[in-house]
Write a protein that holds these residues in place. Structure first.
Motif, short mmCIF file in Angstrom:
data_model
loop_
_atom_site.label_atom_id
_atom_site.label_comp_id
_atom_site.label_asym_id
_atom_site.label_seq_id
_atom_site.Cartn_x
_atom_site.Cartn_y
_atom_site.Cartn_z
N THR A 1 -1.14 -8.90 -38.60
CA THR A 1 -0.23 -9.37 -39.64
C THR A 1 -0.65 -8.80 -40.99
OG1 THR A 1 -1.51 -11.35 -40.17
CG2 THR A 1 0.11 -11.53 -38.38
N VAL A 2 0.25 -8.94 -41.97
CA VAL A 2 -0.07 -8.59 -43.36
C VAL A 2 0.46 -9.71 -44.25
CG1 VAL A 2 2.05 -7.23 -43.68
CG2 VAL A 2 0.06 -6.81 -45.15
N ARG A 3 -0.33 -10.07 -45.27
CA ARG A 3 0.10 -11.13 -46.19
C ARG A 3 -0.40 -10.80 -47.59
NH1 ARG A 3 -4.14 -14.69 -47.55
NH2 ARG A 3 -5.98 -14.47 -46.22
N LEU A 4 0.28 -11.36 -48.57
CA LEU A 4 -0.19 -11.29 -49.95
C LEU A 4 -1.34 -12.28 -50.08
CD1 LEU A 4 0.40 -9.94 -52.70
CD2 LEU A 4 1.84 -11.93 -53.25
N ALA A 5 -2.44 -11.83 -50.69
CA ALA A 5 -3.67 -12.61 -50.63
C ALA A 5 -3.62 -13.93 -51.37
CB ALA A 5 -4.84 -11.76 -51.16
N ASP A 6 -2.88 -14.01 -52.49
CA ASP A 6 -2.93 -15.21 -53.31
C ASP A 6 -1.61 -15.39 -54.06
OD1 ASP A 6 -3.78 -16.57 -56.16
OD2 ASP A 6 -5.07 -17.27 -54.54
N PRO A 7 -1.14 -16.64 -54.19
CA PRO A 7 0.12 -16.87 -54.91
C PRO A 7 0.09 -16.38 -56.35
CG PRO A 7 -0.50 -18.82 -53.67
CD PRO A 7 -1.67 -17.88 -53.60
#
Length: 353
Positions: A102-108
């Motif tokens: 998966t890939v995600r943005l690390a922090d809001p």
């Protein structure tokens, strides 16, 4: 994720179980570790595949995107699928095509900069909680070192393993692995039996770094079966995502019908992404076979600890905490042996069918 730093205080019963998976046929040669696979893919996503990867990168930190969404006939899609096969192999999981990457943005807090058009970096999420630097890659695929303890102001996407899915896969096949060696705990429910129910549980705050997501905890119960062999039962704890939070699951974690004595040990472990279930299962299965029932319950500690290679303790799976000698009468609130968790339990009678 929860830290493995508490391992220096091990005076606890640690039992861990893994997955015995069939070897991959006609598979591509895999790198030595999950970290190598995800790091290489992160560099590709940042550089050569950046134009193709744009549609896969989430605009917020609310969710992760499964990289299997990349078109199969694209260069990115082929790279993702090759990496996924390598990850399944490195983790000792069945080569059934399940997509774990998966890939995600690390922090809001990175969203505003992303919306302003700040060029993001891409990194892989380290499985080791004690890294001194996180390597990210820019648009030219050049390495950019990041402080693991400080959230970057520049947007960072993280390539990582879907640990929830990995744990589920591991727990599904662990019983088959142990059963093959006569070591799986079998619940006999015909006449009803006593179990230990967890009514609340809380893990301490270990200041998890920005590059880790929610924890994936699994529980392991161990005791002696009627045949004198050590029997092991496992359970997923998918709700136990964050330390510093109290959860009220009402979950049954110890099933005493599987055991000869009125005692069992309970251990919590965390999947950090790089666990090789197959190797762990083989090492622990051999250790369990050496433990002999001497006619009275003994803690299942040293033989199992000695079977686990030292390098697994410095990376994954992380030891979280353990509770000694739970019985059918155990009731109340108890701190674990490593003082990392507090659990309230009570006896629970499971009615016969």
């Amino acid at each position: 994720m929860l830290s493995s730093r508490l391992l220096t205080s091990l005076g606890a019963a640690v039992v861990a179980v893994g997955v015995l998976a069939a070897p991959m046929a006609n598979a591509e040669p895999a790198p030595d570790s999950v970290a190598e696979v995800t790091d290489h893919l992160a560099r590709q996503l940042a550089g050569e595949f950046a134009p193709e990867a744009g549609n896969l990168l989430p605009a917020t930190a609310d969710r992760a995107v499964n990289l299997a969404r990349a078109p199969e006939n694209s260069a990115l899609g082929r790279a993702v699928r090759a990496a996924n096969r390598a990850v399944l192999s490195a983790k000792g999981l069945p080569p059934d095509g399940t997509s774990l990457l998966t890939v995600r943005l690390a922090d809001p807090g990175m969203v505003p900069a992303l919306r302003r058009g700040v060029a993001p970096l891409v990194a892989s999420s380290p499985s080791d909680d004690t890294v001194t630097s996180v390597t990210a890659y820019d648009r030219a695929a050049r390495p950019v070192p990041l402080d693991p303890d400080t959230v970057p102001t520049r947007p960072v996407y993280l390539v990582e393993v879907d640990t929830a899915k990995a744990v589920a896969m591991g727990m599904k096949v662990v019983d088959a692995t142990l059963s093959a060696h006569g070591q799986a705990a079998t619940v006999r429910a015909a006449a009803g039996y006593w179990a230990t129910q967890v009514t609340s549980i809380r893990l301490n705050d270990d200041k998890e770094p920005w590059h880790k997501g929610g924890a994936e905890i699994f529980a392991i119960a161990a005791g002696f079966g009627q045949d004198g062999k050590v029997k092991v039962d496992t359970a997923e704890m998918p709700y136990l995502d964050h330390d510093g939070t109290t959860y009220y699951p009402g979950q049954l974690l110890v099933h005493f019908s599987a055991y000869k004595y009125n005692l069992a040990d309970l251990v919590l472990m965390e999947e950090d992404g790089g666990t090789n279930y197959r190797e762990l299962a083989l090492a622990l299965s051999q250790a369990l076979l050496t433990i002999i029932d001497g006619g009275a319950y003994i803690p299942l500690v040293n033989a199992i600890l000695n079977a686990i290679p030292d390098d697994w303790w410095t990376d994954d799976p992380d030891y979280v905490d353990s509770w000694y000698t739970l019985s059918t009468a155990t009731s109340g609130t108890f701190t674990g042996a490593a003082a990392n968790g507090t659990m309230t339990v009570n006896p629970y009678w499971v009615q016969p069918l």
